[in-house]
Design an enzyme around this catalytic site. Structure first.
Site, PDB file in Angstrom:
ATOM      1  N   ASP A  73     -20.616 -12.344   4.438  1.00  0.00           N
ATOM      2  CA  ASP A  73     -21.195 -11.039   4.731  1.00  0.00           C
ATOM      3  C   ASP A  73     -22.668 -11.174   5.113  1.00  0.00           C
ATOM      4  OD1 ASP A  73     -18.771  -9.852   4.212  1.00  0.00           O
ATOM      5  OD2 ASP A  73     -19.278  -9.265   2.164  1.00  0.00           O
ATOM      6  N   GLU A 223     -17.610   2.173  -0.169  1.00  0.00           N
ATOM      7  CA  GLU A 223     -17.391   2.529   1.227  1.00  0.00           C
ATOM      8  C   GLU A 223     -16.506   3.778   1.311  1.00  0.00           C
ATOM      9  OE1 GLU A 223     -17.436  -1.811   3.367  1.00  0.00           O
ATOM     10  OE2 GLU A 223     -15.830  -1.349   1.961  1.00  0.00           O
ATOM     11  N   TYR A 329      -9.539  -4.127   6.205  1.00  0.00           N
ATOM     12  CA  TYR A 329     -10.253  -2.996   6.782  1.00  0.00           C
ATOM     13  C   TYR A 329      -9.518  -2.458   8.011  1.00  0.00           C
ATOM     14  CZ  TYR A 329     -14.500  -3.861   3.992  1.00  0.00           C
ATOM     15  OH  TYR A 329     -15.398  -4.001   2.971  1.00  0.00           O
TER      16      TYR A 329
END
Length: 373
Positions: A73, A223, A329
């Site tokens: 990340d 998120e 995702y």
């Protein structure tokens, strides 16, 4: 050396090389079109964190992280770029990959999200930025804009001071990847996470000329996606790690106060998901519905499912399985032809694929899935 390779790759991109191949596979009647896959010849470790949106002219834009040295990340990688692919025919075919955000080595951009202003036609591509060479672990929040349906993009603008508070400078904070939302009045909405302080909404009342933070925190939440409901209230659907389910937050006063509840019907392993509004005009049915795509499993990122809510998120259909295997995702959009486009991370992040389905198929009606090839 970094500059040499940047020039070389830019030259190859200009010639049309790099992610130009379009491979479609069929699994259980669904057609998966590979949009992004790491290729050792490109020197890219992986592509992660997809975002999808439909421009006002009908073009479809898919954005994603191009993670060069590793799949790590933002805080662990000194070279992440934002790249896009566009489709001008509802996802049937896709143009070559283009880099739209590319900083020098030591600086990275990550977690793209898209928001289309349907009034002005402007597209906002938000991302999170870090200068690992000089300010490691300090997150900045930026946006680049397109006024020509994603063909060209502006120089990124730093909006950190507009959508965070001064005391947050060293906090772990980021704009949620995926997409934002525009209300019927034209207000632009999006979510920003501060892992120390909660989830917050930021907004624009002037079509993105400036942005403001709504200072009421939502908890628990990581998120998240926001939509406006038919009565004008707002709903946020949130990832909550280790909870095994999603949390829902509702506000009737434009974010000043919130009521938060767990939704045990929406199981979740702790993964980003996608939530959109679909104004249905199929077979004379003008019902407004919500669509939700998520990893439908309590502990593992797998079994990507799309569910429908006919009652503004109070309850959800059992859903239709898009992919039973590894899936993380995802991001959805309503296509110009009325179908639903979806991009998701497939098979332990090795692939990022696009699939198109009809609303009738999602509703369980006997109709063929639209072929995408």
């Amino acid at each position: 050396m970094k500059l040499y390779f940047s020039i070389l790759f830019g030259f190859l991109w200009a010639l049309g090389y790099g992610q130009t191949a379009q491979e479609t596979t069929v699994e259980k009647g669904l057609h998966f079109t590979r949009l992004f896959r790491a290729d050792p010849h490109e020197g890219v470790s992986c592509y992660r964190i997809p975002a999808l949106a439909t421009a006002t002219n009908g073009d479809v834009i898919a954005a994603i992280d191009e993670r060069v040295p590793s799949c790590g990340d933002l805080k662990w990688s000194k070279d992440i770029n934002i790249v896009i692919r566009r489709s001008t025919d509802n996802g049937n075919t896709w143009l070559a990959t283009e880099r739209v955000v590319d900083y020098p080595f030591g600086q990275s951009a990550s977690d793209p999200s898209l928001l289309v202003d349907k009034t002005t036609g402007e597209i906002f591509l938000f991302f999170n930025y870090m200068d690992l060479a000089h300010e490691k672990d300090v997150y900045y929040l930026k946006v680049t804009r397109s006024t020509d349906n994603g063909k060209t993009w502006s120089e990124p603008e730093d909006i950190t001071s507009q959508i965070t508070k001064p005391g947050w400078h060293t906090d772990f904070k980021f704009i949620t990847s995926g997409r934002g939302f525009q209300t019927r009045s034209g207000k632009l909405l999006h979510t920003v996470v501060n892992l120390q302080k909660g989830l917050f909404i930021f907004e624009s009342n002037n079509h993105g000329k400036s942005w403001q933070l709504i200072e009421t925190p939502l908890k628990p939440a990581d998120e998240s996606k926001i939509v406006e409901l038919s009565d004008g209230s707002w709903m946020v659907n949130s990832r909550v790690n280790k909870a095994g389910m999603r949390f829902i937050h509702r506000s009737g006063d434009e974010g000043k106060t919130w009521i938060s509840t767990a939704d045990s019907s929406l199981i979740d392993p702790g993964c980003n998901a996608s939530l959109i509004r679909y104004n249905s005009e199929v077979d004379g049915d003008s019902t407004e519905i919500l669509l939700f795509a998520h990893a439908n499993h309590k502990t593992e990122r797998k079994n990507l499912t799309v569910r429908i809510s006919y009652d503004e998120g109070v309850s959800w259909s059992e859903g239709k399985t898009i992919y039973e295997g590894s899936a993380a995702y995802s991001s959805m959009t309503v296509l110009a032809n009325g179908d639903i486009g979806l991009i998701f991370e497939k098979d332990d992040y090795s692939d990022n694929v696009f699939v198109r389905v009809s609303l009738n198929w999602l509703r369980g009606k006997k109709t063929s899935v639209e072929k995408v090839d």
